[in-house]
Design an enzyme around this catalytic site. Structure first.
Site, mmCIF file in Angstrom:
data_model
loop_
_atom_site.group_PDB
_atom_site.id
_atom_site.type_symbol
_atom_site.label_atom_id
_atom_site.label_comp_id
_atom_site.label_asym_id
_atom_site.label_seq_id
_atom_site.Cartn_x
_atom_site.Cartn_y
_atom_site.Cartn_z
ATOM 1 C CG HIS A 122 -13.568 3.052 10.642
ATOM 2 N ND1 HIS A 122 -14.867 2.674 11.602
ATOM 3 C CD2 HIS A 122 -12.959 1.943 10.896
ATOM 4 C CE1 HIS A 122 -14.452 1.607 12.271
ATOM 5 N NE2 HIS A 122 -13.952 1.232 11.865
ATOM 6 C CG ASP A 199 -13.147 -2.469 11.389
ATOM 7 O OD1 ASP A 199 -13.768 -3.682 11.684
ATOM 8 O OD2 ASP A 199 -12.776 -1.605 11.190
ATOM 9 C CD GLN A 202 -19.929 -0.790 6.765
ATOM 10 O OE1 GLN A 202 -20.606 -1.346 6.470
ATOM 11 N NE2 GLN A 202 -19.608 0.074 8.444
ATOM 12 C CE LYS A 225 -20.994 -0.346 11.865
ATOM 13 N NZ LYS A 225 -21.342 1.190 11.805
ATOM 14 C CB CYS A 363 -16.011 7.495 10.731
ATOM 15 S SG CYS A 363 -17.860 7.947 11.425
#
Length: 406
Positions: A122, A199, A202, A225, A363
């Site tokens: 992203h 990252d 998610q 999140k 994004c």
């Protein structure tokens, strides 16, 4: 035993109606809803406990400082980091990657050096590196992915050169749901002497993470999140790097001694926490982590996997739907298009039915460019979702197809 009904009772937002219909919330990849335990912890702080940390000697300040550092310890335990000194609170995933890009970049990146990312990132894991490369006249290189959404891991070794100074990649794609084999990738990069940033925006809410077992050098995620407040995030870094990296913002707790001639800086992690930090957000994040730990990440993952499997089967039965991303290892994200229908049109019809999905580029415009589409519809599932809600989404898809039938 995993009891989704009992879990949903902790999320009042899910009990409301939208346009007269029960809310069905499938936009969890953008942000998750908050259990009452998190909301109560934040409210209690603002109404009963509020005071700035690390400065006052009075009771409220001491209590706030203690709770903030306890929150840091909760995150350390959650990630299995070696020391709480390796846990830095930031504004979120984007803030964490910008911290790394500036601070690591100032220390370790020289002209003509190379940064490696993947095609499925992203924007937050692309743009800060582009800005760094522009400042340093360095080069951003990209690991491609296949049409099924799997990363071309076989290309990584050839993309790494003597100039490669960092590999930064997503654990789980926010569009394709692909779970990348990060442990293997980290091991490969380390054999070539390249540090790795993960990252986890998610993944950390779906998959247990052990930074010591992974041996990642850096890891980032956002509080909102993972069922926590907005404006709070985490930057994990190995102590050996954090001690060498310069601070990227000045003022507040990051200083040791200040004069008009010079300033000396605090030790980690405070060296990277300038100004008055979001200490109440940190307390809320700790409460969110305790909530999912109590529920059990393994139980959460099993329920979400069952939902993903069910949704995929139901979508395929409907026909006229193209799903993007079919990796064998996939998280509970389904991005799709309905044949002949613009995703924004579908999204507006879903909204009138009380269904919240994401529409647009998510994004992640390079992923849209890969598939040559303007946007997608994304249903990202959380542990409070149900099969009945998926059935209702399928009903919505049939409604969309009926309305746009020639």
């Amino acid at each position: 035993m995993f009891d989704v009904k009992k879990i949903r009772d902790d999320f009042p937002v899910l009990q409301q109606k939208v346009h007269g219909k029960p809310l069905v919330y499938f936009d969890n990849g953008a942000t998750t809803q908050k259990p009452v335990q998190v909301a109560r912890a934040v409210q209690d702080y603002y109404t009963l406990k509020n005071s700035s940390i690390h400065r006052g000697v009075h009771v409220l300040s001491s209590q706030a400082t203690d709770d903030y550092e306890k929150a840091r310890e909760t995150v350390r335990d959650f990630l299995h980091a070696r020391s709480s000194d390796e846990i830095i609170f930031t504004s979120g995933t984007t803030g964490s990657i910008n911290l790394l890009a500036f601070s690591f970049g100032e220390k370790f990146i020289q002209e003509h050096d190379e940064i490696l990312v993947t095609e499925m990132e992203h924007h937050a894991n692309i743009v800060p590196w582009q800005m760094l490369c522009a400042r340093k006249n360095a080069l951003l290189k990209v690991i491609p992915f296949n049409n099924d959404g799997t990363l071309q891991t076989e290309t990584i070794d050839s993309l790494i050169t003597d100039k490669t100074k960092l590999l930064s990649l997503t654990h789980v794609s926010n569009v394709l749901g692909t779970i990348n084999p990060i442990k293997d990738i980290i091991e490969l990069a380390h054999k070539r002497g390249v540090p790795v940033c993960i990252d986890a925006a998610q993944s950390v809410q779906h998959i247990p993470i052990d930074v010591q077992s992974l041996d990642c050098d850096f890891l980032v995620f956002s509080g909102h999140k993972v069922y926590g407040p907005t404006g709070i995030g985490v930057f994990y870094g190995k102590e050996e790097y954090l001690k060498k990296m310069p601070p990227y913002q000045g003022g507040g707790d990051m200083v040791d001694k200040v004069s008009f001639e010079t300033t000396s800086f605090n030790q980690i992690p405070l060296k990277f926490e300038a100004g008055t930090t979001n200490y109440i957000g940190a307390v809320g994040l700790a409460e969110a982590i305790k909530y999912i730990q109590k529920t059990g990440l393994d139980a959460i993952a099993a329920h979400e996997h069952e939902l993903l499997k069910y949704a995929t089967q139901r979508f395929n039965q409907l026909g006229g739907i193209k799903i993007f991303g079919s990796a064998k290892d996939k998280s509970s994200i389904i991005s799709f298009l309905i044949e002949g229908v613009h995703p924004l049109d579908a999204g507006m019809i879903f909204d009138k039915m009380g269904i919240a999905v994401r529409t647009g580029t998510h994004c992640a415009q390079p992923i849209m460019q890969h598939y040559q589409v303007d946007g997608m519809i994304r249903a990202s599932l959380a542990f409070y979702n149900t099969k009945e809600e998926i059935d209702y989404l399928c009903k919505g898809i049939e409604q969309v197809k009926l309305m746009f039938k020639e």
